[in-house]
Design a protein around this motif. Structure first.
Motif, PDB file in Angstrom:
ATOM      1  N   SER A  47       0.834  -1.203   0.000  1.00 12.19           N
ATOM      2  CA  SER A  47       0.000   0.000   0.000  1.00 12.19           C
ATOM      3  C   SER A  47       0.868   1.252   0.000  1.00 12.19           C
ATOM      4  O   SER A  47       0.556   2.233  -0.682  1.00 12.19           O
ATOM      5  N   PHE A 107      -3.687   1.330  -0.917  1.00 12.84           N
ATOM      6  CA  PHE A 107      -4.276   0.004  -0.850  1.00 12.84           C
ATOM      7  C   PHE A 107      -3.237  -1.049  -1.207  1.00 12.84           C
ATOM      8  O   PHE A 107      -2.478  -0.888  -2.151  1.00 12.84           O
ATOM      9  N   GLY A 108      -3.238  -2.122  -0.452  1.00 12.04           N
ATOM     10  CA  GLY A 108      -2.351  -3.236  -0.745  1.00 12.04           C
ATOM     11  C   GLY A 108      -2.915  -4.482  -0.112  1.00 12.04           C
ATOM     12  O   GLY A 108      -3.537  -4.417   0.941  1.00 12.04           O
TER      13      GLY A 108
END
Length: 121
Positions: free
Chosen positions: A23, A34-35
């Motif tokens: 992220s 986001f990850g």
């Protein structure tokens, strides 16, 4: 020196740290914060954009996450409208949607249905 790409036998915490790293990399490269990683028996098998449908179809045993919807909303990623849209019939959603080429696409579903050696999801 520990290779951060070595994924065998990683703990849940190590897997979460890798998702957090992804992220951060995304932010540094112009993307959103986001990850995600998908792991089996402590080994990363896929980084992905956290598709809840794919998670359920994969029959994962458990989902771990570090931040929730409220955390995301606090930094401007308020996705509450998505949850509201799910409840609305497709023809009444803010983004119009329609079925296109169903007769052609259904053939793939039929192919899947007839396949004897398919992997069940």
């Amino acid at each position: 020196m520990k290779d951060k790409n070595r994924t065998k036998d990683m703990t849940n915490e190590a897997l979460m740290r890798r998702a957090i790293e992804l992220s951060a990399d995304s932010v540094r490269n112009g993307g959103g914060p986001f990850g995600a990683v998908i792991a089996r028996r402590g080994e990363i098998i896929a980084p992905c954009p956290m598709c809840l449908g794919a998670i359920y179809w994969s029959h994962l045993d458990k989902i771990y996450y570090a931040n929730d919807r409220k955390d995301a909303a606090n930094i401007g990623f308020d996705d509450d409208f998505i949850y509201q849209e799910i409840e609305v019939a497709p023809q009444y959603r803010k983004k119009p949607s329609e079925i296109l080429l169903r007769d052609e696409a259904i053939k793939v579903f039929q192919l899947w249905d007839e396949k004897l050696d398919k992997k069940e999801y």
